[in-house]
Design an enzyme around this catalytic site. Structure first.
Site, short mmCIF file in Angstrom:
data_model
loop_
_atom_site.label_atom_id
_atom_site.label_comp_id
_atom_site.label_asym_id
_atom_site.label_seq_id
_atom_site.Cartn_x
_atom_site.Cartn_y
_atom_site.Cartn_z
N ARG A 1 -0.44 -9.76 13.11
CA ARG A 1 -1.28 -8.90 12.24
C ARG A 1 -2.05 -9.36 11.12
NH1 ARG A 1 4.36 -6.17 10.93
NH2 ARG A 1 3.23 -5.00 9.41
N ARG B 1 11.13 -1.56 12.37
CA ARG B 1 9.76 -1.53 12.78
C ARG B 1 9.68 -2.76 13.72
NH1 ARG B 1 5.17 -0.43 8.44
NH2 ARG B 1 4.16 -1.47 9.86
N LYS C 1 0.91 -1.23 -0.12
CA LYS C 1 -0.11 -0.13 0.12
C LYS C 1 0.98 1.36 -0.05
CE LYS C 1 -2.16 -1.26 3.55
NZ LYS C 1 -1.80 -2.49 4.08
N ARG D 1 -9.68 0.31 9.24
CA ARG D 1 -9.30 -1.10 9.43
C ARG D 1 -10.40 -1.59 10.26
NH1 ARG D 1 -3.49 -0.22 8.80
NH2 ARG D 1 -2.36 -2.09 9.14
N ARG E 1 11.41 -6.60 4.88
CA ARG E 1 11.11 -5.09 5.18
C ARG E 1 11.87 -4.92 6.53
NH1 ARG E 1 5.27 -2.42 5.15
NH2 ARG E 1 4.94 -3.85 6.99
P1 ADP Z 1 1.04 -2.42 7.65
O1 ADP Z 1 -0.27 -2.27 6.92
O2 ADP Z 1 2.29 -2.56 6.88
O3 ADP Z 1 0.98 -3.66 8.87
P2 ADP Z 1 0.75 0.13 8.63
O4 ADP Z 1 1.89 1.03 8.68
O5 ADP Z 1 -0.37 0.54 8.13
O6 ADP Z 1 1.35 -1.12 8.60
O7 ADP Z 1 0.32 0.21 10.35
C1 ADP Z 1 1.11 -0.31 11.40
C2 ADP Z 1 0.40 -0.40 12.62
O8 ADP Z 1 -0.32 0.78 13.12
C3 ADP Z 1 -1.01 -1.41 12.74
O9 ADP Z 1 -0.39 -2.71 12.84
C4 ADP Z 1 -1.82 -1.00 13.91
O10 ADP Z 1 -1.05 -1.37 15.16
C5 ADP Z 1 -1.44 0.57 13.64
N1 ADP Z 1 -2.55 1.11 12.90
C6 ADP Z 1 -2.46 1.60 11.60
N2 ADP Z 1 -3.63 2.21 11.09
C7 ADP Z 1 -4.55 1.54 11.98
C8 ADP Z 1 -5.95 1.89 12.05
N3 ADP Z 1 -6.80 2.50 11.03
N4 ADP Z 1 -6.68 1.24 13.00
C9 ADP Z 1 -5.76 0.79 14.07
N5 ADP Z 1 -4.50 0.66 14.03
C10 ADP Z 1 -3.94 0.91 13.00
#
Ligand code: ADP
Length: 193
Positions: free
Chosen positions: A148, A136, A16, A91, A130
Protein backbone atom coordinates in the site's frame (compact mmCIF):
# COMPACT_ATOMS: atom_id res chain seq x y z
CA UNK A 1 -22.14 31.24 -0.13
CA UNK A 2 -19.67 29.08 -1.97
CA UNK A 3 -19.25 25.45 -1.13
CA UNK A 4 -16.25 24.25 0.81
CA UNK A 5 -14.88 21.18 -0.96
CA UNK A 6 -11.83 19.67 0.68
CA UNK A 7 -9.58 16.79 -0.27
CA UNK A 8 -8.00 15.21 2.79
CA UNK A 9 -4.88 13.61 1.43
CA UNK A 10 -2.12 11.43 2.80
CA UNK A 11 -0.62 7.94 2.88
CA UNK A 12 -2.39 4.97 4.45
CA UNK A 13 -2.29 5.33 8.22
CA UNK A 14 -1.81 9.12 8.12
CA UNK A 15 -4.94 9.76 10.20
CA UNK A 16 -7.39 10.85 7.51
CA UNK A 17 -10.34 9.03 9.07
CA UNK A 18 -9.69 10.47 12.54
CA UNK A 19 -9.33 14.04 11.30
CA UNK A 20 -12.26 13.74 8.88
CA UNK A 21 -14.63 13.05 11.74
CA UNK A 22 -13.55 16.22 13.50
CA UNK A 23 -13.69 18.31 10.32
CA UNK A 24 -17.20 17.22 9.30
CA UNK A 25 -18.48 17.99 12.76
CA UNK A 26 -17.00 21.49 12.89
CA UNK A 27 -17.69 22.55 9.29
CA UNK A 28 -20.82 20.50 8.60
CA UNK A 29 -19.46 18.89 5.45
CA UNK A 30 -20.61 15.68 3.79
CA UNK A 31 -17.97 12.94 4.16
CA UNK A 32 -17.07 10.80 1.16
CA UNK A 33 -14.56 8.13 2.19
CA UNK A 34 -14.06 5.69 -0.65
CA UNK A 35 -12.43 3.17 1.72
CA UNK A 36 -15.46 3.27 4.05
CA UNK A 37 -17.85 3.03 1.10
CA UNK A 38 -16.06 -0.02 -0.29
CA UNK A 39 -15.99 -1.69 3.14
CA UNK A 40 -19.73 -1.10 3.42
CA UNK A 41 -20.31 -2.68 0.01
CA UNK A 42 -18.12 -5.66 0.98
CA UNK A 43 -19.96 -6.06 4.27
CA UNK A 44 -23.29 -6.07 2.47
CA UNK A 45 -22.00 -8.38 -0.25
CA UNK A 46 -23.11 -6.12 -3.14
CA UNK A 47 -21.81 -6.70 -6.69
CA UNK A 48 -19.49 -3.72 -6.32
CA UNK A 49 -18.25 -5.10 -2.98
CA UNK A 50 -17.49 -8.44 -4.59
CA UNK A 51 -15.61 -6.76 -7.43
CA UNK A 52 -13.55 -4.59 -5.06
CA UNK A 53 -12.72 -7.19 -2.40
CA UNK A 54 -9.69 -8.85 -3.98
CA UNK A 55 -8.01 -5.58 -4.81
CA UNK A 56 -8.56 -4.19 -1.35
CA UNK A 57 -7.50 -7.28 0.62
CA UNK A 58 -4.18 -7.34 -1.24
CA UNK A 59 -3.60 -3.62 -0.74
CA UNK A 60 -4.03 -2.80 -4.44
CA UNK A 61 -6.11 0.03 -5.86
CA UNK A 62 -9.64 -0.63 -7.07
CA UNK A 63 -9.90 0.21 -10.80
CA UNK A 64 -10.59 3.92 -11.46
CA UNK A 65 -13.81 3.29 -13.33
CA UNK A 66 -15.48 1.64 -10.32
CA UNK A 67 -14.27 4.28 -7.88
CA UNK A 68 -15.31 7.20 -10.06
CA UNK A 69 -18.79 5.81 -10.68
CA UNK A 70 -19.33 5.27 -6.94
CA UNK A 71 -18.24 8.82 -6.05
CA UNK A 72 -20.35 10.36 -8.80
CA UNK A 73 -23.49 8.76 -7.36
CA UNK A 74 -22.66 10.11 -3.88
CA UNK A 75 -22.05 13.66 -5.08
CA UNK A 76 -25.20 13.71 -7.19
CA UNK A 77 -27.36 12.44 -4.34
CA UNK A 78 -26.13 15.19 -1.97
CA UNK A 79 -26.34 18.27 -4.15
CA UNK A 80 -27.60 20.36 -1.24
CA UNK A 81 -24.61 19.69 1.02
CA UNK A 82 -22.65 22.68 2.35
CA UNK A 83 -19.58 21.02 0.94
CA UNK A 84 -17.77 17.73 0.65
CA UNK A 85 -14.73 16.26 2.26
CA UNK A 86 -13.06 13.67 0.05
CA UNK A 87 -11.12 11.13 2.09
CA UNK A 88 -9.02 8.51 0.30
CA UNK A 89 -10.07 9.96 -3.05
CA UNK A 90 -8.72 10.92 -5.57
CA UNK A 91 -5.95 8.31 -5.39
CA UNK A 92 -4.80 8.49 -9.02
CA UNK A 93 -4.41 11.40 -11.43
CA UNK A 94 -7.23 9.93 -13.56
CA UNK A 95 -9.51 10.09 -10.52
CA UNK A 96 -8.46 13.69 -9.87
CA UNK A 97 -9.24 14.70 -13.44
CA UNK A 98 -12.64 12.97 -13.20
CA UNK A 99 -13.39 14.70 -9.89
CA UNK A 100 -12.45 18.12 -11.29
CA UNK A 101 -14.78 17.50 -14.25
CA UNK A 102 -17.66 16.35 -12.05
CA UNK A 103 -17.40 19.47 -9.90
CA UNK A 104 -16.88 21.88 -12.80
CA UNK A 105 -19.96 20.54 -14.55
CA UNK A 106 -21.98 21.57 -11.47
CA UNK A 107 -20.31 24.97 -11.18
CA UNK A 108 -18.18 23.83 -8.24
CA UNK A 109 -14.50 23.30 -7.54
CA UNK A 110 -11.98 22.04 -5.01
CA UNK A 111 -11.26 24.65 -2.34
CA UNK A 112 -8.02 23.00 -1.28
CA UNK A 113 -6.10 19.83 -0.60
CA UNK A 114 -4.97 19.25 2.98
CA UNK A 115 -2.12 16.75 2.96
CA UNK A 116 -1.14 14.93 6.15
CA UNK A 117 2.61 14.29 6.09
CA UNK A 118 3.92 11.32 8.11
CA UNK A 119 7.16 9.28 7.89
CA UNK A 120 7.00 5.71 6.48
CA UNK A 121 8.16 3.99 9.67
CA UNK A 122 5.50 5.76 11.72
CA UNK A 123 2.86 4.76 9.12
CA UNK A 124 3.83 1.10 9.30
CA UNK A 125 3.64 1.02 13.07
CA UNK A 126 0.28 2.83 13.13
CA UNK A 127 -1.23 0.42 10.57
CA UNK A 128 0.09 -2.65 12.40
CA UNK A 129 -1.43 -1.34 15.61
CA UNK A 130 -4.75 -0.64 13.89
CA UNK A 131 -4.63 -4.17 12.42
CA UNK A 132 -4.99 -5.63 15.90
CA UNK A 133 -8.51 -4.24 16.19
CA UNK A 134 -9.67 -3.17 12.70
CA UNK A 135 -10.29 -6.68 11.39
CA UNK A 136 -9.09 -5.35 8.02
CA UNK A 137 -7.23 -7.94 5.92
CA UNK A 138 -5.14 -5.15 4.37
CA UNK A 139 -3.88 -4.08 7.83
CA UNK A 140 -2.73 -7.55 8.80
CA UNK A 141 0.61 -8.30 7.22
CA UNK A 142 3.79 -6.43 6.36
CA UNK A 143 3.74 -7.42 2.72
CA UNK A 144 0.30 -5.86 2.17
CA UNK A 145 1.17 -2.81 4.24
CA UNK A 146 4.37 -2.27 2.24
CA UNK A 147 2.44 -2.76 -0.98
CA UNK A 148 0.00 0.00 0.00
CA UNK A 149 2.82 2.40 0.81
CA UNK A 150 4.56 1.57 -2.48
CA UNK A 151 1.37 2.12 -4.50
CA UNK A 152 0.76 5.36 -2.64
CA UNK A 153 4.14 6.65 -3.81
CA UNK A 154 3.76 5.45 -7.40
CA UNK A 155 0.10 6.17 -8.12
CA UNK A 156 -1.19 8.56 -5.50
CA UNK A 157 1.60 11.08 -4.81
CA UNK A 158 1.27 12.55 -8.35
CA UNK A 159 -2.23 13.67 -7.29
CA UNK A 160 -0.54 16.07 -4.85
CA UNK A 161 1.41 17.62 -7.75
CA UNK A 162 -1.82 17.93 -9.72
CA UNK A 163 -3.32 20.19 -7.02
CA UNK A 164 -0.01 21.89 -6.17
CA UNK A 165 0.11 23.14 -9.76
CA UNK A 166 -3.28 24.75 -9.17
CA UNK A 167 -1.97 26.38 -5.98
CA UNK A 168 -4.24 24.21 -3.84
CA UNK A 169 -1.77 22.06 -1.89
CA UNK A 170 -1.49 22.64 1.85
CA UNK A 171 0.91 20.37 3.75
CA UNK A 172 0.09 19.53 7.37
CA UNK A 173 2.47 17.83 9.80
CA UNK A 174 0.61 14.60 10.61
CA UNK A 175 2.58 13.77 13.75
CA UNK A 176 1.74 15.19 17.17
CA UNK A 177 -1.50 15.02 19.12
CA UNK A 178 -4.85 14.63 17.35
CA UNK A 179 -5.86 18.10 18.57
CA UNK A 180 -2.63 19.78 17.47
CA UNK A 181 -3.07 18.37 13.99
CA UNK A 182 -6.75 19.36 13.96
CA UNK A 183 -5.91 22.93 15.00
CA UNK A 184 -3.48 23.23 12.12
CA UNK A 185 -6.12 21.86 9.73
CA UNK A 186 -8.67 24.41 10.98
CA UNK A 187 -6.21 27.27 10.46
CA UNK A 188 -5.81 26.25 6.84
CA UNK A 189 -9.54 25.73 6.26
CA UNK A 190 -10.33 29.15 7.74
CA UNK A 191 -7.84 30.66 5.28
CA UNK A 192 -9.24 29.00 2.18
CA UNK A 193 -12.97 29.04 2.92
P1 ADP B 1 -5.99 3.52 3.97
O1 ADP B 1 -5.86 4.90 3.43
O2 ADP B 1 -5.90 3.45 5.45
O3 ADP B 1 -5.12 2.53 3.29
P2 ADP B 1 -8.74 3.36 2.93
O4 ADP B 1 -9.79 2.96 3.87
O5 ADP B 1 -8.75 4.77 2.44
O6 ADP B 1 -7.40 2.96 3.65
O7 ADP B 1 -8.75 2.40 1.65
C1 ADP B 1 -8.64 1.02 1.77
C2 ADP B 1 -8.47 0.37 0.41
O8 ADP B 1 -9.64 0.65 -0.41
C3 ADP B 1 -7.31 0.87 -0.44
O9 ADP B 1 -6.08 0.23 -0.12
C4 ADP B 1 -7.80 0.51 -1.85
O10 ADP B 1 -7.67 -0.88 -2.11
C5 ADP B 1 -9.28 0.81 -1.79
N1 ADP B 1 -9.55 2.21 -2.18
C6 ADP B 1 -10.03 3.18 -1.36
N2 ADP B 1 -10.15 4.35 -2.04
C7 ADP B 1 -9.72 4.09 -3.31
C8 ADP B 1 -9.57 4.89 -4.47
N3 ADP B 1 -9.89 6.20 -4.48
N4 ADP B 1 -9.08 4.30 -5.60
C9 ADP B 1 -8.77 3.00 -5.61
N5 ADP B 1 -8.87 2.20 -4.56
C10 ADP B 1 -9.34 2.72 -3.39
Amino acid sequence: MSMLNIILFGPPGAGKGTQSEKIIEKYDLFHISTGDLFRKHMGEGTDLGKLAQEYIDEGNLVPDELVIKMVKVKIQSHENAKGFIFDGFPRTVAQAVALDEMLTSQGLNISGMLALEVEDEELRSRIRLRGKTSGRADDQNDERINNRIKIYKQETLPVADHYAMKGKYHGINGTGSIDEIFNHICMVIDLIK
